[in-house]
Design an enzyme around this catalytic site. Structure first.
Site, PDB file in Angstrom:
ATOM      1  N   HIS A 119      -2.684   2.461  -5.913  1.00 57.10           N
ATOM      2  CA  HIS A 119      -3.386   1.183  -5.650  1.00 57.10           C
ATOM      3  C   HIS A 119      -3.440   0.215  -6.906  1.00 57.10           C
ATOM      4  O   HIS A 119      -3.799  -0.953  -6.744  1.00 57.10           O
ATOM      5  CB  HIS A 119      -4.822   1.517  -5.036  1.00 57.10           C
ATOM      6  CG  HIS A 119      -5.104   0.413  -3.899  1.00 57.10           C
ATOM      7  ND1 HIS A 119      -4.433   0.504  -2.691  1.00 57.10           N
ATOM      8  CD2 HIS A 119      -6.210  -0.273  -3.906  1.00 57.10           C
ATOM      9  CE1 HIS A 119      -4.890  -0.505  -1.763  1.00 57.10           C
ATOM     10  NE2 HIS A 119      -5.742  -1.064  -2.478  1.00 57.10           N
TER      11      HIS A 119
ATOM     12  N   HIS B 226      -3.862  -9.107   3.453  1.00 62.08           N
ATOM     13  CA  HIS B 226      -5.251  -9.196   3.554  1.00 62.08           C
ATOM     14  C   HIS B 226      -5.422 -10.145   4.756  1.00 62.08           C
ATOM     15  O   HIS B 226      -5.044 -11.245   4.645  1.00 62.08           O
ATOM     16  CB  HIS B 226      -5.736  -9.986   2.200  1.00 62.08           C
ATOM     17  CG  HIS B 226      -5.833  -8.975   1.144  1.00 62.08           C
ATOM     18  ND1 HIS B 226      -6.152  -9.107  -0.066  1.00 62.08           N
ATOM     19  CD2 HIS B 226      -5.660  -7.612   1.021  1.00 62.08           C
ATOM     20  CE1 HIS B 226      -5.847  -8.251  -0.881  1.00 62.08           C
ATOM     21  NE2 HIS B 226      -5.893  -7.202  -0.295  1.00 62.08           N
TER      22      HIS B 226
ATOM     23  N   LYS C 149      -2.178  -2.633   7.881  1.00 60.89           N
ATOM     24  CA  LYS C 149      -3.365  -2.121   8.878  1.00 60.89           C
ATOM     25  C   LYS C 149      -3.302  -2.818  10.077  1.00 60.89           C
ATOM     26  O   LYS C 149      -2.971  -3.925   9.954  1.00 60.89           O
ATOM     27  CB  LYS C 149      -4.591  -2.523   7.920  1.00 60.89           C
ATOM     28  CG  LYS C 149      -4.889  -1.427   6.802  1.00 60.89           C
ATOM     29  CD  LYS C 149      -6.132  -1.793   6.107  1.00 60.89           C
ATOM     30  CE  LYS C 149      -6.409  -1.194   4.873  1.00 60.89           C
ATOM     31  NZ  LYS C 149      -7.715  -1.193   4.141  1.00 60.89           N
TER      32      LYS C 149
ATOM     33  N   ARG D  46       0.768  -1.204  -0.252  1.00 62.02           N
ATOM     34  CA  ARG D  46      -0.089   0.027  -0.276  1.00 62.02           C
ATOM     35  C   ARG D  46       0.891   1.051   0.050  1.00 62.02           C
ATOM     36  O   ARG D  46       1.961   1.216   0.363  1.00 62.02           O
ATOM     37  CB  ARG D  46      -1.036   0.127   1.322  1.00 62.02           C
ATOM     38  CG  ARG D  46      -1.838  -1.234   1.329  1.00 62.02           C
ATOM     39  CD  ARG D  46      -2.380  -1.074   2.656  1.00 62.02           C
ATOM     40  NE  ARG D  46      -3.563  -2.145   2.768  1.00 62.02           N
ATOM     41  CZ  ARG D  46      -2.925  -3.493   3.383  1.00 62.02           C
ATOM     42  NH1 ARG D  46      -1.795  -3.575   4.052  1.00 62.02           N
ATOM     43  NH2 ARG D  46      -4.096  -4.291   3.457  1.00 62.02           N
TER      44      ARG D  46
ATOM     45  N   ARG E  31      -0.657  -1.955  -7.003  1.00 61.35           N
ATOM     46  CA  ARG E  31      -0.978  -3.069  -6.220  1.00 61.35           C
ATOM     47  C   ARG E  31      -1.964  -4.049  -6.685  1.00 61.35           C
ATOM     48  O   ARG E  31      -1.740  -5.613  -6.563  1.00 61.35           O
ATOM     49  CB  ARG E  31      -1.730  -2.727  -4.821  1.00 61.35           C
ATOM     50  CG  ARG E  31      -1.822  -3.720  -3.649  1.00 61.35           C
ATOM     51  CD  ARG E  31      -2.460  -2.877  -2.579  1.00 61.35           C
ATOM     52  NE  ARG E  31      -3.291  -3.744  -1.469  1.00 61.35           N
ATOM     53  CZ  ARG E  31      -2.571  -4.224  -0.779  1.00 61.35           C
ATOM     54  NH1 ARG E  31      -1.284  -4.435  -0.326  1.00 61.35           N
ATOM     55  NH2 ARG E  31      -3.404  -5.180   0.460  1.00 61.35           N
TER      56      ARG E  31
ATOM     57  N   TYR F 180      -9.175 -10.754  -7.078  1.00 60.67           N
ATOM     58  CA  TYR F 180      -8.004 -10.849  -7.969  1.00 60.67           C
ATOM     59  C   TYR F 180      -8.349 -11.841  -8.917  1.00 60.67           C
ATOM     60  O   TYR F 180      -7.761 -11.925 -10.327  1.00 60.67           O
ATOM     61  CB  TYR F 180      -6.530 -10.725  -7.568  1.00 60.67           C
ATOM     62  CG  TYR F 180      -6.817  -9.463  -6.579  1.00 60.67           C
ATOM     63  CD1 TYR F 180      -6.413  -8.188  -7.312  1.00 60.67           C
ATOM     64  CD2 TYR F 180      -6.444  -9.401  -5.475  1.00 60.67           C
ATOM     65  CE1 TYR F 180      -6.320  -6.987  -6.699  1.00 60.67           C
ATOM     66  CE2 TYR F 180      -6.172  -8.280  -4.639  1.00 60.67           C
ATOM     67  CZ  TYR F 180      -5.966  -7.148  -5.527  1.00 60.67           C
ATOM     68  OH  TYR F 180      -6.105  -5.755  -4.682  1.00 60.67           O
TER      69      TYR F 180
END
Length: 302
Positions: free
Chosen positions: A248, A274, A178, A154, A251, A283
């Site tokens: 992004h 994730h 995150k 990110r 990514r 994806y």
């Protein structure tokens, strides 16, 4: 003893800041959302938190949607309020949790924009031409795009890198994702080459007393910001068939190209950081769409 909405928000902010695992952006967004609800609540001539009911929250969310908010925004605001009302009950500020029965719309999941390999090759050719030893900004820009695409990181993770975040012996970078979760991400030789030039030659040309241990610097020698990376990527992609897109998209592209190349889905999940495999699975839909398009264009009986 009654508690005003405003007083409760102060306590809620302390709660969010006290190592709850939320990112700084999430904390900021949640506070803005709850403050927005408080402003609506006051317009109803109410201030005591105990008077907050589910219908007040629903009416507020309805007004939010009337102003054109997306499903994703409404979903986030709903999550913020549910977190707030659950905390208020647990803290003894209320006798019930009006947000417990609140249902929010599921955010629509659109296929992410993917930059083709051909377009990326063109992008890197352009960046490489500018990345000369007498142009530290050019080397920095090449490094930033190389790392974003190589790692699938990110943009916030990229700008947060310090000099110590890189393991040069194994070509691995350590990022803070995150929820303050740390992960290790490998990168390839092109990114390593750009990194070597940056560390040896270009970074010392920009560094000063304000640089600290930041890996990537702006022209003033300070840690580079998210906006500058956004501007860089948007401008460089504008000349490609993809069109202007933010970091992004790199990514998304990294994840899609890995899956196209046969990478394991769980390995890609780990790379991207994730929490849920379901998030990574979007994806696979991108790859299926690309397969379908290729089939239609190439198969004689498509």
């Amino acid at each position: 003893m009654s508690t005003s909405f405003a007083e409760a928000i102060v306590g809620f902010e302390t709660h969010l800041d006290a190592g709850r695992g939320y990112s700084a952006n999430t904390v900021k967004a949640y506070l803005i959302d709850v403050q927005d609800l408080a402003a609506y609540f006051e317009k109803q001539m109410l201030s005591n938190l105990e008077d907050l009911e589910l219908e007040h929250i629903r009416d507020w969310l309805w007004q939010v949607t009337q102003k054109g908010a997306t499903k994703a925004t409404v979903a986030r605001k709903s999550a913020a309020v549910r977190s707030f009302t659950a905390w208020a009950l647990k803290s003894g500020l209320t006798n019930s949790d009006p947000g417990l029965r609140l249902r929010s719309p599921k955010a629509s999941r659109t296929l992410p924009k993917v930059v083709s390999r051909e377009s990326l090759a063109m992008v890197f050719d352009v960046l490489q031409e500018k990345a000369t030893e007498d142009n530290p900004q050019g080397v920095r820009d090449l490094l930033a795009v190389e790392l974003l695409y190589a790692s699938g990181a990110r943009v916030s993770e990229l700008v947060g890198l310090d000099l110590e975040s890189i393991d040069y012996s194994r070509n691995i970078m350590r990022v803070m994702g995150k929820g303050s979760k740390q992960r290790m991400i490998p990168f390839g030789q092109p990114a390593r080459d750009a990194l070597d030039t940056w560390i040896r030659i270009s970074r010392p040309m920009l560094a000063n007393e304000k640089s600290g241990r930041a890996l990537i610097l702006n022209s003033r020698g300070q840690r580079i910001g998210v906006r500058q990376i956004y501007s860089l990527v948007a401008n460089i992609l504008e000349a490609t068939p993809t069109g202007s897109a933010g970091p992004h998209s790199l990514r998304h592209s990294a994840a899609t190209h890995l899956l196209d190349g046969g990478a394991d889905l769980r390995a890609v999940q780990e790379l991207l950081g994730h929490a849920s495999l379901g998030t990574t699975q979007i994806y696979t839909h991108v790859s299926i769409e690309r397969l379908r398009d290729g089939y239609k264009n190439a198969h004689p009986r498509a």
